[in-house]
Write an enzyme that holds these catalytic residues in place. Sequence first.
Site, PDB file in Angstrom:
ATOM      1  N   CYS A 412       0.802  -1.215   0.000  1.00 47.51           N
ATOM      2  CA  CYS A 412       0.000   0.000   0.000  1.00 47.51           C
ATOM      3  C   CYS A 412       0.838   1.271   0.000  1.00 47.51           C
ATOM      4  O   CYS A 412       0.483   2.260  -0.632  1.00 47.51           O
ATOM      5  CB  CYS A 412      -0.965  -0.005   1.169  1.00 47.51           C
ATOM      6  N   HIS A 456      -2.035   0.674   7.162  1.00 55.06           N
ATOM      7  CA  HIS A 456      -2.338   0.978   5.769  1.00 55.06           C
ATOM      8  C   HIS A 456      -1.919   2.407   5.450  1.00 55.06           C
ATOM      9  O   HIS A 456      -1.838   3.248   6.329  1.00 55.06           O
ATOM     10  CB  HIS A 456      -3.845   0.795   5.549  1.00 55.06           C
ATOM     11  N   ASP A 472      -8.159   5.699  -2.185  1.00 53.30           N
ATOM     12  CA  ASP A 472      -7.250   4.621  -1.802  1.00 53.30           C
ATOM     13  C   ASP A 472      -6.805   3.863  -3.047  1.00 53.30           C
ATOM     14  O   ASP A 472      -7.547   3.037  -3.588  1.00 53.30           O
ATOM     15  CB  ASP A 472      -7.954   3.669  -0.836  1.00 53.30           C
TER      16      ASP A 472
END
Lengths: 669, 324
Positions: A412, A456, A472
């Site tokens: 991520c 994250h 995202d």
Amino acid sequence: MSIIWQIPRNCLGWILVAQFALILPHIERLPWWVMAAYAVCASWRVMVYQGRWSLPPKMLKLVLAVLCFFGIYQTYGTMVGLEPTVALLFSGFCLKLLEVVEKRDVYVIIFLAYFVALTEFLFSQDFLVSAFIFLSILLISTALVALHQHSYDTLNLSSLKKATVIFSQALPLMAVLFIIFPRFDPLWKVPLPSHQAKTGISESMSPGDISNLSQSGELAFRVVFDGEIPARKDMYWRGLVLSEFDGRTWTQAQWKKDFLTESEKESLLGAMTNPLQYTVYQEATHQPWLFSLALAYADDKTIKAVNDFRLVRTDNIHSRIKYQVISDQEAMYGQTLSRIEKTLEVSLPRTGNERARKFAEMTYSRSTGDRDYIDKILTKFNRENYVYTLKPPLLGEDTIDEFLFDTRRGFCSHYASTFVFLMRAAGIPARVIAGYQGGEINPISDTVLVHQFDAHGWAEVWLDGDGWVRIDPTAAVAPDRIEYGLENAMAEEGSFLSDTPLSPLRYRNITWLNSVRLQMDAFGYYWSSWVLQYKGERQLQVLQSLLGEVTPWRVAALLMTVSSVVLLIVFGHLIKGRGEPKAAVYVKWYLRLCRQLEAAGYVRDASEGPIDFARRVDRSNPQWKKTLLSATRSFVRLSYEQVSQREQSLLVKQLRRDVLSIMYQLRVK
Amino acid sequence: MLNAIEKPINRRFKLWLDRRIPPMRKIMLNQKRLFIFPSKPGRWFVAVLFVMFLAAINYQNNMAFALVFLLASVFIIAILHTFANLAGLTVSVGKSNPVFAGDMAEFELFLSRHGNKDYFDINVSWPKSELRSVSLTSTDRQKINLHLPMAQRGSFRPDRLLVESFYPMGLLRCWTLLALDVVVLVYPKPLACELAANAGTDALEEGELIPVSGSDDFYDFKQYHQGDSPKHVFWKGYAKGQDLVTKQFASYSEQRLWLEWVSVDGGLEERLSKLCFWVLKLDKSHDEYGLRLPGIEIQPGHGEQHKADVLKALAMFQLPGSAA
């Protein structure tokens, strides 16, 4: 009298056992040489006791003490603070073992041990740890009991039994004190565990940072929602806002640390139309960052709101804390952006990652607007062969270029970082957000567990009119990560928690194991919220339900009632079987008769038997002489003859009737 | 200055104690007689607890609070346990033999329990005696011998006996001071001397008045000398091949003596000491002796009882409470 006093062997044995138990929970924290020193001192002491060695000379003890001091300074770089103090206490503990000469020294060791036990709670208060520490306290007290049992010359379980009895009798009193005692504010500032490694999200994010964290199955925090728990994909726990980029690492911008004023804070609350209330129980991170959903408000003196709409604690978090937050995920925030802010949120290093810059310019020129551009980038991640992996290849100088065009494998942090770079390169204000995404719902306690592997990174983009909007990019590559969590996303790769094969979280697919894990977790939660966080509001609630109305009077009455009941029961139990055995019923009746006769002038001589006495009284010819003779005969039979159970009760009845009759007649006269 | 205040207080305390716990041969320990107070380590324990309490407040650590409360409760519960370790015990007095001044008197005491509960580490002592620590775990009764130095003649009644216990935690001290009805007779310290010449002859004359008793009280053997009566030679032994020895008979050397006030010189105590020496000496040589002190006369005699009477007269001479 110059008999050299010796610690009872029983006592020494228990001291060694207790010390060993005390050291166990500290093993991770204490430097290895303290353990070694303990092992040496303990075995030396045992050798002394067996008469094989003698106590070390004074010089050696002095050298050892100086060495310990020096070692602690070397390890921690300071003598102040909690960890050095604990290490110092432990080394004092070890060395004192070699110095026990008098009874007084044993008391010193034992009292020191109580104190050491307390310091262990400053590092962890978890249920299992606490239970173990209380067990070691029991062992210390056993040593104290053994010190006063000189009749045993080996480790004796009766000392442990005595200590256990005392402890169990003390428990009700302790419980009452725990319930009623007011929890004051700290009197002064104390050193906190400061030599601990920071855990959780760090202040900066480089490629690969978060993937390290995702190998940990530890709990980061737990959330209890007042209402319904939001969907997994909507739970983005914002922790840090990273706005400065040096080509490789994203960091917090210095100017981002401005706190909102009280009125600005209140206006946040006003902006909320659909408030969501929840409580966060955050584990110690030794950092000040708090985690909340977007647009967070907390009414708490120790919590500040930062001007990028997240919460920060005034101090580092050294123990588990609890805070209440109100959020509104739908509310818009930061609609107005000052020129300075705008400039800063689009700034990039002057050079480097040239390919990415060109790609951004080209793509943006072909887009109809900001939103279209964002969609184009996300589509690129989604359509092209980008891979979401926990094992990304290492990147060189131009991290963005290499990832975007060459390796195409990343976690991520790679996606968030590249996405924000591309936004800024196109002139759209954007920033990286570090925090946690998702969480596991424990159906038993109805709480959301956020583990370290839920860490994250994602992006926020500023769009005119909408303010800051969450994007995202990972969702474009691996929608499973957002919908179902990391475990699912990594199912193919098999890399989920691969470094910690024993973590129970790896075995969530085994039903019974998972249910045990969730049960334990729920228990830990109740333990924390009912016992560890028992203060203030909760304490008041409990007291109110116990007492109706909380007045000092009633609190004192509760304490007095419980303690007097406990003490009376304990006293009765203790005193039973000590002192002279009780006289039998018939003896009591006969003695009562004698007392009555004495009052009437018939005194039984000490050397006179009951029958002789009765005969003598008989001679003075009172009306009740028959009754007296009958009573005396019953008494003598009961005393000296073997009679059956039935006969015995009949005789006692007869005796009682006779005595009462004589007493009545004496009174009438 | 302090002494001036302390003394009356101490005296008051003793008087109060005498009323509360009167002297007895056998005393059972119960609530009325037992006192309890934190011991020195106990006071330190409280101090340590206080520090721990401050730590609990400052760290706002509920487990630390729990620990402090637990230990405080243990302290409270320990009061009862410490008390129980003496409760129900019976202290009784055994025999104690007379001694000479300057020696140690031995006192025999007994500690006994009535049930089967264990008692640990009970310390028994007099202010000047050694300290004995006993436990009653496997036996119901323990004998304790305590020794006290005797400085003066007379009848000696020891101070109050201290019975104390710190078991189980050492944080509290439970104790009592018992006045036991125990008396030991202290004879004067023997002092070697010669008897004054006039007194001696006087005594010897009286000794001669007594006819020599039958010569059949065998006393000892002695090497045969020429001139010994053949009747007294131990022929049986000679026949077995032993040396030739002569039997001696006690009545030969027996004398009657009056030990008198005037037979010795010096002050009161010195005279008594000297007389005491002679009593022992004459007793050893199996002489008959009598005692004449102002106001006291004991007819000549011999044997353990006679010796005890005479020594008692010496011990109690001109002392208050002596049975004249």
